[in-house]
Design a protein around this motif. Structure first.
Motif, mmCIF file in Angstrom:
data_model
loop_
_atom_site.group_PDB
_atom_site.id
_atom_site.type_symbol
_atom_site.label_atom_id
_atom_site.label_comp_id
_atom_site.label_asym_id
_atom_site.label_seq_id
_atom_site.Cartn_x
_atom_site.Cartn_y
_atom_site.Cartn_z
ATOM 1 N N PRO A 188 0.846 -1.197 0.000
ATOM 2 C CA PRO A 188 0.000 0.000 0.000
ATOM 3 C C PRO A 188 0.887 1.255 0.000
ATOM 4 O O PRO A 188 1.946 1.256 0.638
ATOM 5 C CB PRO A 188 -0.783 -0.103 1.310
ATOM 6 C CG PRO A 188 -0.714 -1.540 1.717
ATOM 7 C CD PRO A 188 0.569 -2.069 1.155
ATOM 8 N N LEU A 189 0.434 2.280 -0.682
ATOM 9 C CA LEU A 189 1.215 3.518 -0.778
ATOM 10 C C LEU A 189 1.628 4.026 0.606
ATOM 11 O O LEU A 189 2.747 4.507 0.806
ATOM 12 C CB LEU A 189 0.380 4.576 -1.518
ATOM 13 C CG LEU A 189 1.045 5.912 -1.816
ATOM 14 C CD1 LEU A 189 2.210 5.746 -2.787
ATOM 15 C CD2 LEU A 189 0.025 6.909 -2.387
ATOM 16 N N ALA A 191 2.562 2.545 3.120
ATOM 17 C CA ALA A 191 3.721 1.867 3.717
ATOM 18 C C ALA A 191 5.026 2.440 3.184
ATOM 19 O O ALA A 191 6.067 2.359 3.840
ATOM 20 C CB ALA A 191 3.661 0.369 3.423
ATOM 21 N N VAL A 192 4.994 3.023 1.995
ATOM 22 C CA VAL A 192 6.215 3.454 1.302
ATOM 23 C C VAL A 192 6.388 4.970 1.349
ATOM 24 O O VAL A 192 7.505 5.469 1.423
ATOM 25 C CB VAL A 192 6.181 2.950 -0.164
ATOM 26 C CG1 VAL A 192 7.274 3.579 -1.002
ATOM 27 C CG2 VAL A 192 6.287 1.425 -0.197
ATOM 28 N N VAL B 44 4.752 8.671 -6.633
ATOM 29 C CA VAL B 44 5.309 7.576 -5.825
ATOM 30 C C VAL B 44 4.604 6.252 -6.170
ATOM 31 O O VAL B 44 5.245 5.195 -6.220
ATOM 32 C CB VAL B 44 5.221 7.896 -4.317
ATOM 33 C CG1 VAL B 44 5.705 6.718 -3.480
ATOM 34 C CG2 VAL B 44 6.039 9.146 -3.990
ATOM 35 N N ALA B 45 3.309 6.318 -6.451
ATOM 36 C CA ALA B 45 2.596 5.093 -6.864
ATOM 37 C C ALA B 45 3.188 4.558 -8.165
ATOM 38 O O ALA B 45 3.314 3.340 -8.350
ATOM 39 C CB ALA B 45 1.099 5.368 -7.016
ATOM 40 N N GLN B 48 6.404 2.828 -7.479
ATOM 41 C CA GLN B 48 6.188 1.493 -6.892
ATOM 42 C C GLN B 48 6.025 0.397 -7.938
ATOM 43 O O GLN B 48 6.188 -0.783 -7.628
ATOM 44 C CB GLN B 48 4.938 1.516 -6.005
ATOM 45 C CG GLN B 48 5.126 2.204 -4.679
ATOM 46 C CD GLN B 48 3.970 1.872 -3.746
ATOM 47 O OE1 GLN B 48 2.928 2.505 -3.768
ATOM 48 N NE2 GLN B 48 4.138 0.832 -2.946
ATOM 49 N N TYR B 59 12.746 0.104 0.001
ATOM 50 C CA TYR B 59 12.967 1.546 -0.057
ATOM 51 C C TYR B 59 11.734 2.235 0.507
ATOM 52 O O TYR B 59 10.648 1.653 0.558
ATOM 53 C CB TYR B 59 13.212 2.008 -1.504
ATOM 54 C CG TYR B 59 12.013 1.817 -2.381
ATOM 55 C CD1 TYR B 59 11.762 0.584 -2.974
ATOM 56 C CD2 TYR B 59 11.073 2.836 -2.560
ATOM 57 C CE1 TYR B 59 10.629 0.375 -3.740
ATOM 58 C CE2 TYR B 59 9.935 2.634 -3.322
ATOM 59 C CZ TYR B 59 9.729 1.404 -3.918
ATOM 60 O OH TYR B 59 8.588 1.195 -4.655
ATOM 61 N N SER B 60 11.927 3.484 0.922
ATOM 62 C CA SER B 60 10.823 4.338 1.343
ATOM 63 C C SER B 60 11.123 5.756 0.890
ATOM 64 O O SER B 60 12.260 6.066 0.518
ATOM 65 C CB SER B 60 10.669 4.336 2.873
ATOM 66 O OG SER B 60 10.081 3.134 3.306
ATOM 67 N N VAL B 61 10.127 6.592 0.938
ATOM 68 C CA VAL B 61 10.344 7.996 0.586
ATOM 69 C C VAL B 61 9.599 8.882 1.578
ATOM 70 O O VAL B 61 8.458 8.592 1.946
ATOM 71 C CB VAL B 61 9.930 8.260 -0.889
ATOM 72 C CG1 VAL B 61 8.506 7.815 -1.167
ATOM 73 C CG2 VAL B 61 10.123 9.713 -1.261
ATOM 74 N N ASP B 95 15.627 1.022 2.683
ATOM 75 C CA ASP B 95 14.813 0.738 3.871
ATOM 76 C C ASP B 95 14.781 -0.761 4.168
ATOM 77 O O ASP B 95 14.144 -1.536 3.466
ATOM 78 C CB ASP B 95 13.384 1.269 3.654
ATOM 79 C CG ASP B 95 12.524 1.162 4.914
ATOM 80 O OD1 ASP B 95 12.868 0.391 5.824
ATOM 81 O OD2 ASP B 95 11.487 1.864 4.974
ATOM 82 N N ARG B 98 11.369 -2.151 7.352
ATOM 83 C CA ARG B 98 10.133 -2.902 7.080
ATOM 84 C C ARG B 98 10.403 -4.400 7.041
ATOM 85 O O ARG B 98 9.620 -5.202 7.530
ATOM 86 C CB ARG B 98 9.544 -2.407 5.761
ATOM 87 C CG ARG B 98 8.064 -2.453 5.698
ATOM 88 C CD ARG B 98 7.505 -1.471 4.668
ATOM 89 N NE ARG B 98 8.279 -1.463 3.455
ATOM 90 C CZ ARG B 98 8.625 -0.352 2.804
ATOM 91 N NH1 ARG B 98 8.259 0.825 3.247
ATOM 92 N NH2 ARG B 98 9.339 -0.425 1.707
#
Lengths: 267, 267
Positions: A188-189, A191-192, B44-45, B48, B59-61, B95, B98
């Motif tokens: 899910p968005l 989470a990122v 960002v979607a 993904q 990864y995360s942002v 990241d 998670r």
């Protein structure tokens, strides 16, 4: 300013490139049709337009079409069939060799011994190869990244005659798709993407939501659990179990040694 | 197979996404107009959907819009004015937090101490952020990567409340372009693309050809050499001197220590 990329009206946030990005699936079955050298050149030339730290362009790519070499690469990268079958294999490399040569010509001593030296090149290579992936897909080609190129980077370096300071970050198979794989759902968005600061408060909710979705796809199969007449059954599990199993396995534990041998000390 | 991405006829090797890629320039001046959260989410979607190693999505942002925080980020990242001015700053992070949580939930112990553990996450982050860059540009936005986020990653981590195992790989300013910078020529294709094996035989020729081209652009300016009436002049040089100076300077020599403190031992 040019209006070619004018912002879209509200309620229709999309664009041809975003639609292309959403159609991406890694392709692991290819037609035997060749990919012309002109196409490969178009794709790498596009990759070159990507951002690169201080314009140092610390990456290179080796395109392999020779079947014997591709078979050997398949062996080295975990025996993936599509490496043998795809007409082109691209080896994307972090490359400080060219910078070292620039230093030699100009009378400087290159500094390659810090983590940053290697990281800058690894990121440059990854940015370029992702641009190449999208350029290839925009031409109707399919691709798949091959992290297995790091299984035995020294042997890959020998096969592709990589000089010192050139390290293979990822392979890429390239060819005309002969399959239409399913779209794998992503996390899910929430989470990122975090707003203003990293927020763990909704993490478990997001992970469990995604875990259920992935469990339902049946993508992750584990050990054989029962055998019916000629029809073995496997345990299935969700993303949490898949990821936990992966994340708890030591992988490619030789990279530090290999990188040191190649000239990257990671101090 | 879908024909949406059918290969183009001979002689016209292009596609909308390739044209978009070729229009890329890093943007360092932005209008004050805001970028909506919906646009950031769309970008960002899209990121993904990129390939990610074993679907681990390491990864995360963190999206920062708060002006005080952006000013502080500008200070931490080398005082670049466009970090203060761009309405959005994205911090793209490797990241493993998670994955560690997935291990905890499932009862496994995460292995984060090898170079490979960090590299897989750094590459995942770089791939995602480049997809985001192209998605943003396809919507008419401008962007610039900020390697300066690695100047003081510990302070950035504190500011953005990054937990252990979350390391900022690159920042990205995002906004509506208020400049139209020149296109920076890149290395000749033959310097970057090798066929069948890495070939150094044409390297010097390619480097010197590119050096001349970059010298003529006058992009690289060094020390002040003469002063006319209110009009200081600077030495200019080509890509070889620019790159040799950069490559011979130790940079961000603290990364190994910081990564260790964050949980990445790089063994």
């Amino acid at each position: 300013m040019s209006n070619i990329n004018a912002p879209l009206a509200q309620g229709e946030i999309s664009a041809p490139t975003i639609e292309l990005i959403h159609r991406h699936r890694s392709i692991r079955r290819y037609k035997s049709d060749p990919v012309s050298s002109e196409l490969v050149e178009t794709i790498v030339a596009a990759a070159q337009r990507s951002s690169t730290s201080s314009n140092l362009q610390t990456y290179s790519v080796v395109a392999v079409t020779d079947p014997t070499k591709r078979h050997r690469l398949a062996e080295l990268c975990g025996n993936q069939r599509h490496i043998r079958e795809a007409p082109v294999f691209l080896a994307w490399c972090a490359d400080w060799h060219r910078l070292a040569r620039a230093c030699e010509i100009q009378g400087y001593r290159p500094v390659t011994n810090y983590v940053e030296s290697f990281l800058i090149a690894a990121v440059d290579a990854a940015i370029a190869m992702q641009t190449a992936a999208l350029a290839a897909e925009s031409l109707g080609l399919g691709m798949c990244f091959i992290g297995g190129i790091r299984n035995d980077p020294a042997a890959v370096a020998e096969l592709l005659q990589l000089p010192q300071l050139v390290f293979p970050i990822s392979g890429m198979t390239l060819g005309w798709p002969a399959e239409e794989p399913i779209f794998k759902p992503r996390l899910p968005l929430k989470a990122v993407l975090h707003w203003e600061h990293y927020d763990t408060s909704r993490e478990d909710e997001a992970l469990r939501e995604y875990d259920r979705i992935m469990q339902e796809t049946g993508i992750y199969k584990g050990r054989q659990v029962t055998v019916k007449e000629g029809e073995p059954e496997h345990e299935t599990y969700g993303w949490l179990e898949h990821s936990a199993r992966r994340a708890s396995q030591p992988a490619r534990t030789h990279l530090r040694r290999v990188l040191q041998e190649m000239g990257f000390d990671l101090e």
